[in-house]
Design a protein around this motif. Structure first.
Motif, PDB file in Angstrom:
ATOM      1  N   TYR A 147       0.808  -1.215   0.000  1.00  0.00           N
ATOM      2  CA  TYR A 147       0.000   0.000   0.000  1.00  0.00           C
ATOM      3  C   TYR A 147       0.845   1.271   0.000  1.00  0.00           C
ATOM      4  CZ  TYR A 147      -3.794  -3.199   1.053  1.00  0.00           C
ATOM      5  OH  TYR A 147      -4.689  -4.231   1.001  1.00  0.00           O
ATOM      6  N   ASP A 148       2.102   1.135   0.391  1.00  0.00           N
ATOM      7  CA  ASP A 148       3.008   2.287   0.421  1.00  0.00           C
ATOM      8  C   ASP A 148       4.419   1.809   0.093  1.00  0.00           C
ATOM      9  OD1 ASP A 148       4.236   4.704   0.812  1.00  0.00           O
ATOM     10  OD2 ASP A 148       3.597   4.953   2.889  1.00  0.00           O
ATOM     11  N   PRO A 149       4.705   1.554  -1.185  1.00  0.00           N
ATOM     12  CA  PRO A 149       5.969   0.940  -1.595  1.00  0.00           C
ATOM     13  C   PRO A 149       7.221   1.759  -1.283  1.00  0.00           C
ATOM     14  CG  PRO A 149       4.438   1.103  -3.462  1.00  0.00           C
ATOM     15  CD  PRO A 149       3.803   1.780  -2.308  1.00  0.00           C
ATOM     16  N   GLY A 150       7.085   3.009  -0.977  1.00  0.00           N
ATOM     17  CA  GLY A 150       8.250   3.843  -0.700  1.00  0.00           C
ATOM     18  C   GLY A 150       8.797   3.728   0.707  1.00  0.00           C
ATOM     19  N   ARG A 151       8.180   2.953   1.542  1.00  0.00           N
ATOM     20  CA  ARG A 151       8.612   2.870   2.956  1.00  0.00           C
ATOM     21  C   ARG A 151       9.810   1.928   3.084  1.00  0.00           C
ATOM     22  NH1 ARG A 151       3.580   2.962   6.929  1.00  0.00           N
ATOM     23  NH2 ARG A 151       5.277   3.405   8.349  1.00  0.00           N
ATOM     24  N   MET A 152      10.979   2.504   3.004  1.00  0.00           N
ATOM     25  CA  MET A 152      12.220   1.730   2.987  1.00  0.00           C
ATOM     26  C   MET A 152      12.476   0.988   4.294  1.00  0.00           C
ATOM     27  SD  MET A 152      13.022   2.089  -0.073  1.00  0.00           S
ATOM     28  CE  MET A 152      14.530   1.160  -0.024  1.00  0.00           C
ATOM     29  N   LEU A 153      12.075   1.560   5.412  1.00  0.00           N
ATOM     30  CA  LEU A 153      12.307   0.895   6.698  1.00  0.00           C
ATOM     31  C   LEU A 153      11.541  -0.433   6.760  1.00  0.00           C
ATOM     32  CD1 LEU A 153      13.654   0.934   9.445  1.00  0.00           C
ATOM     33  CD2 LEU A 153      11.710   2.215  10.316  1.00  0.00           C
ATOM     34  N   ILE A 154      10.346  -0.452   6.205  1.00  0.00           N
ATOM     35  CA  ILE A 154       9.578  -1.698   6.188  1.00  0.00           C
ATOM     36  C   ILE A 154      10.306  -2.732   5.335  1.00  0.00           C
ATOM     37  CG2 ILE A 154       7.418  -2.799   5.499  1.00  0.00           C
ATOM     38  CD1 ILE A 154       6.007  -0.141   6.128  1.00  0.00           C
ATOM     39  N   LYS A 155      10.822  -2.306   4.191  1.00  0.00           N
ATOM     40  CA  LYS A 155      11.589  -3.215   3.322  1.00  0.00           C
ATOM     41  C   LYS A 155      12.763  -3.800   4.078  1.00  0.00           C
ATOM     42  CE  LYS A 155      11.001  -1.709  -1.399  1.00  0.00           C
ATOM     43  NZ  LYS A 155      11.500  -0.973  -2.533  1.00  0.00           N
ATOM     44  N   LYS A 156      13.484  -2.942   4.787  1.00  0.00           N
ATOM     45  CA  LYS A 156      14.652  -3.400   5.551  1.00  0.00           C
ATOM     46  C   LYS A 156      14.239  -4.377   6.652  1.00  0.00           C
ATOM     47  CE  LYS A 156      17.576   0.557   4.626  1.00  0.00           C
ATOM     48  NZ  LYS A 156      18.285   1.708   5.155  1.00  0.00           N
ATOM     49  N   ASN A 157      13.128  -4.090   7.322  1.00  0.00           N
ATOM     50  CA  ASN A 157      12.651  -4.995   8.372  1.00  0.00           C
ATOM     51  C   ASN A 157      12.336  -6.378   7.806  1.00  0.00           C
ATOM     52  OD1 ASN A 157      12.876  -3.097  10.395  1.00  0.00           O
ATOM     53  ND2 ASN A 157      10.737  -2.484  10.305  1.00  0.00           N
ATOM     54  N   ILE A 158      11.695  -6.413   6.642  1.00  0.00           N
ATOM     55  CA  ILE A 158      11.363  -7.688   6.000  1.00  0.00           C
ATOM     56  C   ILE A 158      12.644  -8.445   5.658  1.00  0.00           C
ATOM     57  CG2 ILE A 158      10.377  -8.754   3.926  1.00  0.00           C
ATOM     58  CD1 ILE A 158       8.310  -6.413   3.926  1.00  0.00           C
ATOM     59  N   GLU A 159      13.593  -7.758   5.042  1.00  0.00           N
ATOM     60  CA  GLU A 159      14.851  -8.402   4.652  1.00  0.00           C
ATOM     61  C   GLU A 159      15.591  -8.955   5.861  1.00  0.00           C
ATOM     62  OE1 GLU A 159      16.992  -5.429   2.443  1.00  0.00           O
ATOM     63  OE2 GLU A 159      15.496  -5.425   0.823  1.00  0.00           O
ATOM     64  N   LYS A 160      15.701  -8.165   6.922  1.00  0.00           N
ATOM     65  CA  LYS A 160      16.400  -8.611   8.136  1.00  0.00           C
ATOM     66  C   LYS A 160      15.719  -9.835   8.734  1.00  0.00           C
ATOM     67  CE  LYS A 160      18.086  -4.154   9.786  1.00  0.00           C
ATOM     68  NZ  LYS A 160      17.957  -3.186  10.874  1.00  0.00           N
ATOM     69  N   LEU A 161      14.401  -9.791   8.812  1.00  0.00           N
ATOM     70  CA  LEU A 161      13.680 -10.894   9.424  1.00  0.00           C
ATOM     71  C   LEU A 161      13.799 -12.160   8.578  1.00  0.00           C
ATOM     72  CD1 LEU A 161      12.002 -11.987  11.687  1.00  0.00           C
ATOM     73  CD2 LEU A 161       9.980 -10.958  10.661  1.00  0.00           C
ATOM     74  N   LYS A 162      13.728 -12.032   7.270  1.00  0.00           N
ATOM     75  CA  LYS A 162      13.886 -13.204   6.399  1.00  0.00           C
ATOM     76  C   LYS A 162      15.277 -13.815   6.564  1.00  0.00           C
ATOM     77  CE  LYS A 162      10.451 -12.372   2.820  1.00  0.00           C
ATOM     78  NZ  LYS A 162      10.193 -12.079   1.398  1.00  0.00           N
ATOM     79  N   LYS A 163      16.307 -12.987   6.674  1.00  0.00           N
ATOM     80  CA  LYS A 163      17.665 -13.486   6.897  1.00  0.00           C
ATOM     81  C   LYS A 163      17.757 -14.213   8.237  1.00  0.00           C
ATOM     82  CE  LYS A 163      20.182 -10.184   4.065  1.00  0.00           C
ATOM     83  NZ  LYS A 163      21.082  -9.031   4.041  1.00  0.00           N
ATOM     84  N   MET A 164      17.140 -13.641   9.261  1.00  0.00           N
ATOM     85  CA  MET A 164      17.152 -14.265  10.583  1.00  0.00           C
ATOM     86  C   MET A 164      16.470 -15.635  10.546  1.00  0.00           C
ATOM     87  SD  MET A 164      15.653 -12.838  14.178  1.00  0.00           S
ATOM     88  CE  MET A 164      14.041 -13.577  14.052  1.00  0.00           C
ATOM     89  N   ILE A 165      15.337 -15.704   9.854  1.00  0.00           N
ATOM     90  CA  ILE A 165      14.617 -16.979   9.738  1.00  0.00           C
ATOM     91  C   ILE A 165      15.457 -17.994   8.984  1.00  0.00           C
ATOM     92  CG2 ILE A 165      12.611 -18.095   8.674  1.00  0.00           C
ATOM     93  CD1 ILE A 165      11.020 -15.504   9.339  1.00  0.00           C
ATOM     94  N   ASP A 166      16.114 -17.551   7.901  1.00  0.00           N
ATOM     95  CA  ASP A 166      16.959 -18.451   7.117  1.00  0.00           C
ATOM     96  C   ASP A 166      18.113 -19.010   7.941  1.00  0.00           C
ATOM     97  OD1 ASP A 166      15.383 -18.177   4.883  1.00  0.00           O
ATOM     98  OD2 ASP A 166      16.668 -16.681   3.909  1.00  0.00           O
ATOM     99  N   LYS A 167      18.704 -18.186   8.790  1.00  0.00           N
ATOM    100  CA  LYS A 167      19.804 -18.642   9.640  1.00  0.00           C
ATOM    101  C   LYS A 167      19.358 -19.705  10.638  1.00  0.00           C
ATOM    102  CE  LYS A 167      22.719 -14.568   9.431  1.00  0.00           C
ATOM    103  NZ  LYS A 167      23.295 -13.428  10.175  1.00  0.00           N
ATOM    104  N   ARG A 168      18.124 -19.593  11.089  1.00  0.00           N
ATOM    105  CA  ARG A 168      17.605 -20.560  12.065  1.00  0.00           C
ATOM    106  C   ARG A 168      17.224 -21.889  11.427  1.00  0.00           C
ATOM    107  NH1 ARG A 168      13.807 -17.295  16.309  1.00  0.00           N
ATOM    108  NH2 ARG A 168      15.458 -15.989  17.140  1.00  0.00           N
ATOM    109  N   SER A 169      16.995 -21.865  10.119  1.00  0.00           N
ATOM    110  CA  SER A 169      16.542 -23.089   9.420  1.00  0.00           C
ATOM    111  C   SER A 169      17.691 -24.025   9.126  1.00  0.00           C
ATOM    112  CB  SER A 169      15.865 -22.722   8.098  1.00  0.00           C
ATOM    113  OG  SER A 169      14.728 -21.925   8.359  1.00  0.00           O
TER     114      SER A 169
END
Length: 104
Positions: free
Chosen positions: A82-104
């Motif tokens: 709904y608001d593609p310009g929100r870079m902080l949200i993008k960064k939060n998603i990327e960080k969390l996905k990396k964290m999940i991948d490390k745990r797998s």
């Protein structure tokens, strides 16, 4: 914050479609670390405005803080849609996905 909570709940009694009042109550509960209550009010804000990037963002934050990571990603992705310009949200998603991948 207690007075604000009372005023916001009064606002909802006057206007049950007050997106802003639901968001405000959600913020108060989130700041108090009452995450289930915050989740409830952010969802009510979404019911009032299903395109609310902010409501989905804060809902994602609540899911993150309660370790419901997949739900956090989904909420943040919806916020970003709904608001593609929100870079902080993008960064939060990327960080969390990396964290999940490390745990797998």
């Amino acid at each position: 914050l207690n007075k604000a909570l009372v005023y916001l709940k009064d606002a909802i009694l006057i206007n049950q479609d007050s997106h802003e009042a639901y968001m405000g109550i959600g913020h108060i509960y989130r700041l108090r670390e009452l995450y289930e209550e915050a989740q409830e009010y952010y969802k009510k804000a979404i019911d009032c405005n299903k395109y609310s990037s902010s409501a989905y963002n804060y809902l994602g934050d609540v899911f993150y803080k309660t370790k419901r990571y997949k739900k956090a990603i989904k909420a943040w992705e919806r916020a970003l849609s709904y608001d593609p310009g929100r870079m902080l949200i993008k960064k939060n998603i990327e960080k969390l996905k990396k964290m999940i991948d490390k745990r797998s």
